[in-house]
Design a protein around this motif. Structure first.
Motif, short mmCIF file in Angstrom:
data_model
loop_
_atom_site.label_atom_id
_atom_site.label_comp_id
_atom_site.label_asym_id
_atom_site.label_seq_id
_atom_site.Cartn_x
_atom_site.Cartn_y
_atom_site.Cartn_z
N UNK A 77 1.02 -1.32 0.04
CA UNK A 77 0.19 0.14 -0.11
C UNK A 77 0.87 1.33 0.05
N UNK A 78 1.95 1.24 0.83
CA UNK A 78 2.67 2.26 0.88
C UNK A 78 3.60 2.49 -0.60
N UNK A 79 4.03 1.60 -1.20
CA UNK A 79 4.71 1.49 -2.35
C UNK A 79 3.51 2.07 -3.40
N UNK A 80 2.26 1.64 -3.30
CA UNK A 80 1.68 2.30 -4.44
C UNK A 80 1.35 3.63 -4.24
N UNK A 81 1.20 4.12 -3.06
CA UNK A 81 1.14 5.67 -2.81
C UNK A 81 2.26 6.35 -3.42
N UNK B 140 4.10 13.04 4.82
CA UNK B 140 5.41 13.77 4.86
C UNK B 140 6.42 13.32 3.83
N UNK B 141 6.65 12.08 3.50
CA UNK B 141 7.44 11.49 2.57
C UNK B 141 7.08 11.71 1.30
N UNK B 142 5.70 11.46 0.94
CA UNK B 142 5.35 11.84 -0.37
C UNK B 142 5.52 13.43 -0.70
N UNK B 143 5.20 14.34 0.23
CA UNK B 143 5.37 15.56 0.09
C UNK B 143 6.63 16.14 -0.08
N UNK C 4 2.01 17.58 -5.11
CA UNK C 4 0.87 16.76 -4.67
C UNK C 4 0.18 16.87 -3.48
N UNK C 5 -1.26 16.83 -3.67
CA UNK C 5 -2.23 17.14 -2.65
C UNK C 5 -2.41 15.57 -1.90
N UNK C 6 -2.66 15.52 -0.65
CA UNK C 6 -2.85 14.39 0.08
C UNK C 6 -4.23 14.59 1.08
#
Length: 343
Positions: free
Chosen positions: A80-84, A109-112, A118-120
């Motif tokens: 799930x984390x990898x898909x995100x 925070x990691x994605x940002x 990217x909106x989360x």
């Protein structure tokens, strides 16, 4: 008398000729059937190779424009984390749903940090509780969003392999509630918008446990088999609306669920497996006989082809191998638990 002998001799000759012709026709017919079977199997194998190693899948961007969203359940760990991470990198905004809020915030925070634009949105909910209030909160959260992609990743297996009659009631209930009810309820929230927009992608995590009956994981195996048939039915229903449905079959992957930490040829990391899955959307991979299904990772795909096309998913050898493997895993897990108890 001489005429009678000649007649009987000719009759015997004709009968022998008829039998010879019948035998020749039978052999020829069997040869044609055998040749057709071999040709069909050969073509199936070539399609599997092409799907796994040559042909590309649909582009993620074909399912929604810039600014559209992906909803990922079970997003805080593993697949799930990898898909995100990988879907956000492809330019989609993401809705992250999982049980532990602190992990969701850390992932956000990691994605940002990697994708500043990217909106989360995050929602912490426990799928095992199956609360109407949680699903209403999710529905409200996504109500005005263009959800182009749904990743049904949330899932639960047994803590260790266990005979069905020894399966704890709460574990059995959690597996069915999370794997089945959770997946269905989230999908029902998202599909009306996809139908209205006439586009979308729904990917649901399956398992070899659903492809092949798995002794000592009977409840988990049954829940994944349910998702297999549900996805095929749903895919047929939604295809006229331009929505792609795909159940993803996977063997072992390094994760907290599998309890395997070291990758190998047959056991990829979540990063490698998700990359394969997202690059083969719309391809069946190693699952040529299952519509709206893919086994996208190369080594897993070859295993799935061998099991389904050569051995047969209900073969006694496959069932026996699965049973013996999980009996062995259970014994090791019980010994480990005993050692830790005595420390």
């Amino acid at each position: 008398m001489h005429c009678l002998d000649n007649y009987l001799e000719k009759l015997t000759t004709f009968r022998a000729a008829d039998m010879s012709h019948s035998q020749t026709a039978l052999v020829f017919g069997l040869g044609v059937i055998g040749g057709a079977w071999i040709l069909t199997q050969g073509l199936t194998f070539l399609r599997v190779l092409a799907s796994l190693f040559v042909l590309p899948g649909k582009s993620l961007r074909s399912f929604g424009p810039k600014g559209s969203w992906a909803l990922i359940t079970g997003a805080s760990d593993g697949l799930g984390k990898e898909f995100a991470l990988q879907i956000a990198r492809a330019g989609f905004n993401v809705v992250l749903v999982s049980r532990t809020e602190s992990k969701l915030i850390a992932l956000s925070d990691e994605i940002k940090a990697k994708n500043p634009t990217t909106q989360i949105k995050v929602l912490a909910m426990d799928f095992a509780e199956n609360k109407d209030s949680d699903f209403k909160r999710l529905e409200a959260l996504v109500q005005d969003l263009d959800i182009a992609i749904l990743i049904n990743n949330v899932g639960k297996s047994h803590s260790i392999p266990v005979p069905f009659n020894e399966t704890p009631e709460d574990e059995m209930a959690d597996i069915i509630t999370i794997n089945c009810f959770g997946t269905l309820r989230v999908t029902k929230i998202v599909t009306p918008g996809m139908i209205q927009r006439k586009r979308g992608l729904i990917m649901t995590m399956g398992s070899f446990g659903g492809l092949v009956p798995t002794p000592l994981l009977a409840t988990y195996s049954g829940s994944k088999a349910f998702l297999q048939h549900w996805s095929s039915a749903l895919g047929s229903e939604l295809e006229p609306y331009g929505i792609t449905v795909q159940l993803l079959q996977a063997h072992l992957i390094t994760s907290s669920m599998s309890k395997i930490k070291r990758p190998s040829l047959l056991i990829p990391t979540p990063k490698a497996w998700v990359k394969s899955a997202l690059s083969k959307i719309g391809r069946r991979g190693g699952s040529p006989h299952y519509y709206y299904t893919s086994c996208p990772y190369p080594s897993h795909g070859m295993m799935a082809w061998f099991i389904t096309c050569v051995m047969g998913v209900y073969s006694s050898w496959i069932l026996g191998y699965n049973r013996n493997m999980h009996v062995s895993i259970r014994k090791r897990a019980l010994r480990k638990a005993e050692r830790e108890k005595t420390k």
